[in-house]
Each structure stands twice: as C-alpha cells, then as structure tokens.
Design an enzyme around this catalytic site. Structure first.
Site, PDB file in Angstrom:
ATOM      1  CD  GLU A  13      -2.336   1.937   0.575  1.00 46.46           C
ATOM      2  OE1 GLU A  13      -3.106   1.251  -0.122  1.00 46.46           O
ATOM      3  OE2 GLU A  13      -2.193   3.163   0.419  1.00 46.46           O
ATOM      4  CB  CYS A  60      -4.274   2.904   6.235  1.00 50.95           C
ATOM      5  SG  CYS A  60      -3.738   1.488   5.291  1.00 50.95           S
ATOM      6  CB  CYS A  63      -4.003  -1.426   8.947  1.00 50.40           C
ATOM      7  SG  CYS A  63      -3.334   0.210   8.808  1.00 50.40           S
ATOM      8  CG  HIS A  67      -4.726   4.385  11.670  1.00 51.81           C
ATOM      9  ND1 HIS A  67      -3.554   4.786  12.269  1.00 51.81           N
ATOM     10  CD2 HIS A  67      -4.356   3.650  10.591  1.00 51.81           C
ATOM     11  CE1 HIS A  67      -2.529   4.330  11.574  1.00 51.81           C
ATOM     12  NE2 HIS A  67      -2.987   3.631  10.557  1.00 51.81           N
ATOM     13  NE  ARG A 477       0.459  -3.685   6.345  1.00 49.65           N
ATOM     14  CZ  ARG A 477      -0.782  -4.145   6.605  1.00 49.65           C
ATOM     15  NH1 ARG A 477      -1.362  -3.903   7.755  1.00 49.65           N
ATOM     16  NH2 ARG A 477      -1.421  -4.857   5.707  1.00 49.65           N
ATOM     17  CB  SER A 500       4.586   1.086   7.465  1.00 52.63           C
ATOM     18  OG  SER A 500       3.938  -0.158   7.259  1.00 52.63           O
ATOM     19  CB  CYS A 544       0.911  -0.014   5.093  1.00 51.59           C
ATOM     20  SG  CYS A 544      -0.418   1.147   4.747  1.00 51.59           S
ATOM     21  CB  CYS A 547       0.132   3.167   7.751  1.00 46.64           C
ATOM     22  SG  CYS A 547      -1.480   2.468   8.020  1.00 46.64           S
TER      23      CYS A 547
HETATM   24 NI1  NFE Z   1      -1.879   0.899   6.397  1.00 49.31          NI
HETATM   25 FE1  NFE Z   1      -1.032  -0.070   9.206  1.00 49.31          FE
HETATM   26  C1  NFE Z   1      -0.956  -1.677   9.970  1.00 49.31           C
HETATM   27  C2  NFE Z   1      -1.109   0.741  10.749  1.00 49.31           C
HETATM   28  S1  NFE Z   1       0.929   0.522   8.963  1.00 49.31           S
HETATM   29  S2  NFE Z   1      -1.473  -0.883   7.165  1.00 49.31           S
HETATM   30  O1  NFE Z   1      -0.933  -2.661  10.352  1.00 49.31           O
HETATM   31  O2  NFE Z   1      -1.201   1.252  11.682  1.00 49.31           O
HETATM   32  O3  NFE Z   1       2.039  -0.191   9.088  1.00 49.31           O
END
Ligand code: NFE
Ligand code: MG
Length: 565
Positions: A13, A60, A63, A67, A477, A500, A544, A547
């Site tokens: 991503e 994102c 995931c 958030h 992640r 990430s 990602c 993110c």
């Molecule tokens: Ni956009 Fe995420 C996960 C977050 S980033 S995928 O898992 O937080 O690494």
C-alpha cells in the site's frame, strides 16, 4: 558497484522507493524512502477529540480498523476513562478478524508470487500435486480435480493473452526454486484464499457495520446496540452467524496457511539466513479483557539487541516504559529541522529537498525506542510473546518449526525466525493466535450478555485545561501508537507513530539504518535487472506507506520504474 532503484515497490500500500548499492552480487547499502505525504496529523488540529478516529481511520484502507481503535484508546487514556467489557470484546473481535484477513491477504496475494512461479504451475502434474498436498494436510480441497481445474484456469489466462493478476511477475527467475507441483498447489491456495479472507472480513463488516473503515467506534466504547430481543441489534442469532464464519476461517488457517508457509520455508531454507536487519524488537500487549486496559490476552514488550532473555514487558494502557521511550527523528526526513522529539512535543512542517543519500531522502520520520531503531510487526510480536512465556505462542512456534524441520530434513530452531522467511512464519503463527483470540472473545461476549450486561458505552467528559494521552495497538504490521494533546476539549497536537513508520523509517539521529534498510544488507542479487530478492525481503514486512506517512502524490510521479546504473 551497481545502484538498483525500485520505485515504486508494488504489491504494497502506498509509494515506497528502495535504493540498494550492490557489490559482488550482494546488497551492501540501502535506502528506504517514502514517496508520499499526507498531513492527517495537521488536519486534526482544533477538532473535537471524539471525531479524531473517523479522520485517522482514513490514514489507510488496508489496516482500516486500526487507526479507529487506537485513536479512541488515546483519547480515553487522556481522560482516564474505562470502557465497558462488551465494548472491549467487540473491539477485540474486530481487531482479530481484521488481522486474520490482513495476514492471509499478505501471504497469498501480496507476497506469495515472490516465491511461487505461476508459469511453472502450467507444467505440473495435478495428480502428483494432490498426493504431495495430501501428505502435508487433510484440507478437503487438495484434490487432483481441484488442482486440474486451477491449472486449466491458468492455461485459459495464458491462451487468451490475459494473465490478469498474474501478468507481471519475475517468472522463470533463477531465484525461483519450487517444483512445478508445489507451484500449482500454491496457485490453487492463492485462489482459495480470496474466499477465506472475505469470510474473515465479513466478521469485521457485521460488527463494524462496514469495511474498509468501520463505523461503530466511539470514545468510551462502541455504538453497537446489544439486545437479544431485537432483530435490529447485536443478538444471539447474529453472533451464531459470525461463529460459523469463525470456524471456516480457522480451518483454512490450520490446514492451508500454516502448511504452505512451512513448505515455502523448507524449500527456500537459504532465506532463513537473509533479511535479519534491526534486532531491537518492539511489540505491545493486545486484547484487553478488563475495563481499564490492565489485563491482556497476548503479552508485548521490548527485546533489545535480539536478546530474548532481556525482554521488558509493557503491561498496561498507562505503561511508562512505552510512554517515556518513543521518539521520532527528522534528521533524514523531509520536514523542517533536525530534531529528535517525543510525540507530544513534535510538529509536522514539511520541507522537501531532493533525494540526498547522506541527507534527507524520505517523507517517513524515523522512530526510536530507548534511542534506538526498533523492528515492529508479527515477528517482534511473536518473539515478545515467546519471551514472555506465552503458552499458545510457544505451541504454534514449535509446531511451525517442527514442520519446517521435517520437510527441510534438518533441525530449524527459533533463531531462524530472525530472517525474511521468519517474518512470514511469525505472521502465520500470529494468525493462529488471532483465531484463538477471536474464539475467546466471542465466548466472553456471549457469557457476558448471558449475565444480562448489555452496556457498550461510557460517555466521555472533557474537563477544561490540558490533557495528554496515548493509545497503542498491536496492528497487523506491528506496534501502532497515537498521541494526543487536548486543550479545552479541542485537539492541540496529534501524532501517529505507525508500524510502517518504524520499519520503513530512514536513518535516524544516530545515522543507523532503519529496519527495511538494514534487512537488505547482505541479501544476494542474482540479476540486477530483476531484483526479486529485494522484493522478497521488503514484502516480508508487509509495507504500508499510506500509514507510514499518513496526502497524496507529488506531481508527475512515474507509475512504474525499475532502473539500474
Ligand atoms: Ni496501512 Fe497499518 C498496519 C497501521 S501501517 S497498514 O498494520 O497502523 O504499518
Ligand atoms: Mg506520524
């Protein structure tokens, strides 16, 4: 010396550029550069903290839930709030179901084609593939008829000149080593995995009302009404429907995913020696089962320098070890200044330069824990749980290692996890644990509802003056944290320090390589024009960048570029 630039890395991503210097067939230096900038943290200023989760979730769509969950945790922490048990269980089920979906998609759809040569599957004998598959697992869909049907489907794609999702791969690359029958088996499971990831995602959709981007979160709990007597609320009938899907997904995890990862690890055992990189590992405890966030189903903590014996646990949503030791550096990132600051004290002022090998070269900030870069993700999570003596983790790690050892014909120990394929194995172990957690929380929710407790929400009250809070979450992640400073009921500062970001970060204030960068050093490169090995290691982190940098595109970016000079 050759310089390889892969920009963008695909099957992730967001926009990630990786640069490597290659000497004598091996990577000897590397740069990880986030090529997009978003500014969600700035958008949040002066908003109502109760709305933050809706905005942060737009960081994102991969995931998607994480958030939202971590944002409400941060605000609840600032307000010293407790959350009703039902809300914890519903959140936990969403987190677990989403994680299972995310990990399956990662292994099969985002990274398997780094190891599996789909074109080679065309020449496989379906009967031999079936007898091999049946020797590894009793998954009912491992029949020669199924494999023949998949092979015919692939032949149909080729005959029509439309390889579709299989159009761009390094087919026939010298680093591809699987026998044709294993390639066919994996291609079949690739297609089946679409179905099972969907079932896992459906659980998230039912509980969260929608995915990507759940709608049921609230500071203080969840907005799901529980009422066993209503067809319009969460009731036992809906939960029974969810349970049927939980069971189907569990069967795929144990009979297919676990088997396939261990088979790939055994056929590519060299890759248990590459990709190690940063061995400071950070994870956080997850799946709170009390109202305060002091008891968790899975442990987490910090492992310095790969030393599992020096594991330091993180124990609660108020843990000072975590709150006091996270910083981000912008020395090598495209922001104004050179500082290294705690998230409460950070600002986000973009300042783009060109790509400077020794200066600024990424939109990703460089986080540190106790002053050092740290690797996060399923591997950090599994090693942390293993170090904490978590029984389920030890069971699945030992099971996975014994399967790899049996197939590889040599003993493969826990040390092999510090590697490119170790990250895949750890992700699979984590998926098995997430399944157990999903079942546990389903049972906890049913038991609590049976007691007559239907509460899902405590109303937040915002005092005047300033409050600070942080929330963490062990996302697919890795360790995710949000940090909020509230003043008179409005957001004064908001920072997201994301998995990430930890792994894709550039060099930090001490110029040490970030986890992606360090993991590439020493990787073999068989063909500099087709840097498959770079993809293998980078994909093993499941990047990602949406993110990691939480905007959108600079102007006129190339859509696809692989160049060597
Ligand atoms: Ni956009 Fe995420 C996960 C977050 S980033 S995928 O898992 O937080 O690494
Ligand atoms: Mg951030």
């Amino acid at each position: 010396m050759a310089r390889i630039v892969v920009d963008p890395i695909t099957r992730i991503e967001g926009h990630l550029r990786i640069d490597c210097n290659v000497q004598n067939g091996k990577v000897d230096n590397a740069w990880s550069s986030g090529q997009m900038w978003r500014g969600i943290e700035i958008i949040l200023k002066n908003r109502d903290p109760r709305d933050a989760w809706i905005y942060t979730q737009r960081i994102c769509g991969v995931c998607t839930t994480v958030h939202a969950v971590v944002s409400v945790r941060a605000v609840e922490n600032a307000l010293n709030m407790e959350v009703p048990l039902n809300a914890q269980y519903i959140r936990n089920m969403i987190i677990a179901a989403h994680g299972i979906h995310d990990h399956m998609v990662h292994f099969y759809h985002l990274s398997a084609l780094d190891w599996v040569d789909v074109v080679s599957a065309l020449s496989a004998d379906p009967k031999k593939a079936a007898s091999l598959a049946q020797s590894l697992s009793d998954w009912p869909n491992n029949t020669w008829q199924e494999f023949k049907a998949v092979q015919d489907k692939l032949k149909g794609f080729v005959a029509s000149g439309q390889l579709g999702i299989f159009a761009n791969g390094y087919w026939g690359h010298p680093a591809m080593k699987l026998p044709a029958e294993v390639n066919l088996l994996a291609a079949a499971h690739y297609l089946q995995a679409f179905e099972y990831q969907r079932k896992a995602n459906k659980i998230t959709t039912i509980l969260g009302s929608k995915t990507p981007h759940i709608q049921n979160m609230a500071v203080g709990g969840v907005s799901n009404p529980i009422n066993p007597d209503s067809e319009d609320a969460l009731n036992f009938e809906r939960l029974a429907y969810i349970k049927a899907m939980i069971d189907e997904v569990g069967s795929f995890i144990h009979n297919v995913y676990l088997t396939d990862v261990t088979a790939v690890a055994a056929f590519y055992k060299d890759w248990l020696n590459y990709g190690k990189g940063v061995v400071n590992y950070l994870s956080v405890p997850e799946f709170p089962v009390d109202t305060k966030g002091t008891q968790f189903l899975l442990p987490g903590g910090y492992i310095p320098n790969g030393n599992v014996g020096a594991f330091e646990p993180i124990k609660s949503f108020n843990d000072a070890l975590f709150e006091d030791n996270v910083k981000e550096s912008i020395k090598h990132a495209w922001y104004d200044g050179e500082w290294d600051r705690h998230p409460y004290e950070e600002d986000t002022v973009p300042k783009y330069t060109d790509f400077q090998d020794d200066g600024k070269y990424s939109w990703v900030k460089a986080p540190s824990f106790k002053g050092k870069p740290a690797q996060v993700g399923p591997l950090a999570n599994v090693l942390g749980m293993y170090a904490a003596g978590h029984e389920g983790t030890q069971k699945y790690v030992n099971l996975a290692l014994s399967k790899v050892s049996a197939l590889a014909g040599e003993k493969v120990g826990v040390g092999a996890l510090h590697s490119t394929l170790g990250r895949h194995a750890a992700r699979c172990v984590r998926t098995a644990l997430l399944y157990d957690v999903l079942v546990q929380n389903y049972n906890l929710l049913i038991e609590n509802m049976a007691k007559g407790d239907f509460a899902t929400f405590n109303k937040p009250e915002f005092p005047s003056g300033e409050q600070r809070g942080f929330g963490f979450h062990e996302a697919p992640r890795g360790t995710l944290s949000h940090w909020v400073v509230i003043n008179n009921g409005k957001i004064k500062n908001y920072q997201a320090v994301v998995p990430s970001t930890w792994n894709a970060g550039p060099r930090g204030s001490g110029d040490e390589l970030g986890p992606y960068e360090a993991s590439l050093v020493g990787n073999p490169i068989a063909d500099e024009k087709k840097p498959l090995e770079v993809l293998r290691t980078i994909h093993s982190f499941d990047p990602c960048l949406a993110c990691a940098i939480h905007l959108h595109d600079n102007e006129n970016q190339d859509i696809s570029k692989v160049s060597v000079w």
